[in-house]
Design a protein around this motif. Structure first.
Motif, PDB file in Angstrom:
ATOM      1  N   PRO A 178      54.154   0.710  29.058  1.00 35.79           N
ATOM      2  CA  PRO A 178      53.877   2.006  29.689  1.00 35.79           C
ATOM      3  C   PRO A 178      52.512   2.037  30.368  1.00 35.79           C
ATOM      4  N   LYS A 179      51.501   1.564  29.651  1.00 41.83           N
ATOM      5  CA  LYS A 179      50.154   1.564  30.227  1.00 41.83           C
ATOM      6  C   LYS A 179      50.097   0.682  31.457  1.00 41.83           C
ATOM      7  N   PHE A 180      50.759  -0.468  31.365  1.00 46.62           N
ATOM      8  CA  PHE A 180      50.703  -1.404  32.491  1.00 46.62           C
ATOM      9  C   PHE A 180      51.366  -0.817  33.730  1.00 46.62           C
ATOM     10  N   GLU A 181      52.511  -0.184  33.531  1.00 50.67           N
ATOM     11  CA  GLU A 181      53.210   0.389  34.687  1.00 50.67           C
ATOM     12  C   GLU A 181      52.404   1.530  35.293  1.00 50.67           C
ATOM     13  N   GLN A 182      51.707   2.226  34.429  1.00 51.32           N
ATOM     14  CA  GLN A 182      50.792   3.264  34.899  1.00 51.32           C
ATOM     15  C   GLN A 182      49.761   2.646  35.850  1.00 51.32           C
ATOM     16  N   LEU A 183      49.159   1.555  35.397  1.00 48.13           N
ATOM     17  CA  LEU A 183      48.153   0.884  36.224  1.00 48.13           C
ATOM     18  C   LEU A 183      48.768   0.394  37.529  1.00 48.13           C
ATOM     19  N   ALA A 184      49.943  -0.226  37.428  1.00 46.39           N
ATOM     20  CA  ALA A 184      50.591  -0.757  38.637  1.00 46.39           C
ATOM     21  C   ALA A 184      50.828   0.366  39.649  1.00 46.39           C
ATOM     22  N   ALA A 185      51.215   1.538  39.133  1.00 45.17           N
ATOM     23  CA  ALA A 185      51.441   2.671  40.036  1.00 45.17           C
ATOM     24  C   ALA A 185      50.139   3.077  40.714  1.00 45.17           C
ATOM     25  N   VAL A 186      49.070   3.135  39.924  1.00 47.04           N
ATOM     26  CA  VAL A 186      47.768   3.489  40.484  1.00 47.04           C
ATOM     27  C   VAL A 186      47.373   2.492  41.571  1.00 47.04           C
ATOM     28  N   VAL A 187      47.583   1.221  41.278  1.00 47.38           N
ATOM     29  CA  VAL A 187      47.263   0.179  42.258  1.00 47.38           C
ATOM     30  C   VAL A 187      48.036   0.411  43.550  1.00 47.38           C
TER      31      VAL A 187
ATOM     32  N   MET B  93      51.028  -2.369  49.809  1.00 45.53           N
ATOM     33  CA  MET B  93      51.438  -3.449  48.890  1.00 45.53           C
ATOM     34  C   MET B  93      52.801  -3.157  48.288  1.00 45.53           C
ATOM     35  N   GLY B  94      53.583  -4.200  48.123  1.00 46.72           N
ATOM     36  CA  GLY B  94      54.894  -4.060  47.492  1.00 46.72           C
ATOM     37  C   GLY B  94      54.770  -4.028  45.990  1.00 46.72           C
ATOM     38  N   ARG B  95      55.928  -3.878  45.339  1.00 47.51           N
ATOM     39  CA  ARG B  95      55.913  -3.775  43.879  1.00 47.51           C
ATOM     40  C   ARG B  95      55.350  -5.022  43.225  1.00 47.51           C
ATOM     41  N   GLU B  96      55.881  -6.166  43.641  1.00 50.35           N
ATOM     42  CA  GLU B  96      55.428  -7.425  43.040  1.00 50.35           C
ATOM     43  C   GLU B  96      53.934  -7.616  43.205  1.00 50.35           C
ATOM     44  N   ALA B  97      53.463  -7.342  44.405  1.00 48.26           N
ATOM     45  CA  ALA B  97      52.045  -7.535  44.686  1.00 48.26           C
ATOM     46  C   ALA B  97      51.196  -6.582  43.851  1.00 48.26           C
ATOM     47  N   SER B  98      51.635  -5.357  43.717  1.00 47.69           N
ATOM     48  CA  SER B  98      50.867  -4.397  42.918  1.00 47.69           C
ATOM     49  C   SER B  98      50.805  -4.853  41.469  1.00 47.69           C
ATOM     50  N   GLU B  99      51.935  -5.338  40.965  1.00 49.05           N
ATOM     51  CA  GLU B  99      51.940  -5.758  39.563  1.00 49.05           C
ATOM     52  C   GLU B  99      51.050  -6.970  39.356  1.00 49.05           C
ATOM     53  N   LEU B 100      51.098  -7.899  40.310  1.00 50.68           N
ATOM     54  CA  LEU B 100      50.229  -9.073  40.194  1.00 50.68           C
ATOM     55  C   LEU B 100      48.771  -8.636  40.170  1.00 50.68           C
ATOM     56  N   ALA B 101      48.414  -7.748  41.088  1.00 52.02           N
ATOM     57  CA  ALA B 101      47.042  -7.245  41.128  1.00 52.02           C
ATOM     58  C   ALA B 101      46.698  -6.544  39.819  1.00 52.02           C
ATOM     59  N   ALA B 102      47.661  -5.800  39.293  1.00 49.66           N
ATOM     60  CA  ALA B 102      47.434  -5.118  38.019  1.00 49.66           C
ATOM     61  C   ALA B 102      47.140  -6.143  36.914  1.00 49.66           C
ATOM     62  N   HIS B 103      47.887  -7.219  36.891  1.00 50.05           N
ATOM     63  CA  HIS B 103      47.618  -8.266  35.892  1.00 50.05           C
ATOM     64  C   HIS B 103      46.192  -8.785  36.031  1.00 50.05           C
TER      65      HIS B 103
END
Lengths: 230, 230
Positions: A142-151, A159-169
């Motif tokens: 949950p926290k991670f997806e929150q961050l990915a959304a913020v990103v 940025m696309g979904r994959e890119a946002s998640e990578l950046a979030a990581h």
DNA sequence: GGCATTATGAAACGCCTGTTTATAAACACT
DNA sequence: AGTGTTTATAAACAGGCGTTTCATAATGCC
């Protein structure tokens, strides 16, 4: 086959209060596991700290693993009760700053509302037990997806979904590194902060790199999902 | 005090080749320790893998710790021999890209020239042994200072020493996170790369965020050491 | 050929681990 | 008072750990 003669205990007066004992065990186990991780903590030490017989652990929780699971659940419940969400605000950039600060406080603040869960999670990342998957879907994802959304919001569609998640990581990596590799980081001369103010300063630096980095990514079009280039 | 009667082995033919045995032990220990860390690896398993008696470990290396130290030294020596420095180039930004790629390859490439040292270092970060300090000053600190210098160069005088080092820590955090917290990262849906090409792609993303972040830091003057503001 | 030296292996040592067992006290109910 | 269940305890159990002991093969040396 002769039956061996055993005698259990003399005429010791026994306090009898199952609730309290269970509670003491959970408390003690929380401390011990938080300090040394699941594998590192021994039931005998836990029993000693809780001033309780070793057998009680199995009596109340079935096994060491059962005790651990309950400790984890309890810690999670406590945190969820007294939750201070990362303050958002309307601005996406401000939300990112808020998230980074929240994450760093969670990881570095030792005397916070969650003295156990943070440590337990750190140990789980280092040497996962069967409980990790549950922990991920319950609190981490949950926290991670929150961050990915913020990103994604900060990138403003760049940025696309994959890119946002990578950046979030990557952002998470910057945060947890200071706790995860603390031993190394400190040996390299950086005093990992433990006070609110210093943590806030560190958070600003991390957020600054994250924001600048995202800006750069969007500008160079690196994160764009359906980029035409080759 | 009666002396117990023991008889050591029947008429088994023994291969006798101390050098080879020592080598086999080091090899086996490298693999085992790399997999499970110092505490996790047992001398009995190492002896089993090396097809050698348990007692040989103590005969040749004095103790489990002695064996571990030699394994670490050996791994370090091997890496130092076949070293591929992060390609620099004159450009500071390119040098940063090179460093990030080097670090990620070191951490993620399993079939590289250093199949052991990388894993051993990861374990040392998670649960340090007495060997960590040595490891830091021998291999980690030089690389880190190299990165810090590159960071300072990228900032082009816009950042002081402390700020450069802090930024360097953040960059390292982004890199090692993918190995360090691999279990969590993968459970969150990101497949941590293991091939040269994919690692290079990840490296580009990390370098991009680092470069953009540094640019932002310099622009906002956050990293400036002797800033006048307040 | 004889003999000290070096290697090797099986087993024991002592200590730890999580778990189980047998005993017994405390309580609830009749 | 008697009975049955719940709770508590000390001790035993089974197995793992790193290390040590001791008899014995294999070797080098005179």
């Amino acid at each position: 086959m002769e039956k061996r003669r055993r005698d259990g205990g003399g005429a010791v007066l026994r306090e009898r209060d199952p609730e309290a004992r269970r509670e003491r065990l959970l408390e003690a186990a929380g401390g011990v596991f938080a300090e040394t991780g699941y594998a590192g903590g021994s039931v005998r030490e836990i029993a000693r700290v809780a001033r309780v017989n070793v057998a009680s652990v199995n009596y109340y929780f079935g096994s060491k693993e059962g005790l651990y699971r309950e400790v984890l659940l309890r810690a999670h419940r406590q945190v969820m009760e007294a939750e201070a969400e990362p303050e958002g605000g309307g601005d996406a950039r401000e939300a990112l700053r808020g998230w980074v600060g929240y994450c760093l406080r969670f990881v570095l603040l030792r005397r916070a509302t969650h003295p156990v869960l943070g440590r337990l999670m750190a140990h789980e990342m280092r040497q996962p037990t069967v409980a990790l998957s549950e922990l991920v879907s319950l609190v981490i994802r949950p926290k991670f997806e929150q961050l990915a959304a913020v990103v994604a919001a900060v990138a403003g569609g760049g940025m696309g979904r994959e890119a946002s998640e990578l950046a979030a990581h990557q952002i998470v990596g910057m945060c947890v590194h200071f706790d995860h590799s603390r031993e190394v980081v400190e040996r390299l001369g950086y005093r990992v902060p433990s006070g609110e103010a210093e943590i806030a300063a560190l958070a600003e630096s991390v957020a600054e790199m994250a924001l600048g980095g995202l800006a750069g990514m969007v500008r160079s079009g690196k994160g764009l999902e359906k980029r035409i280039s080759k």
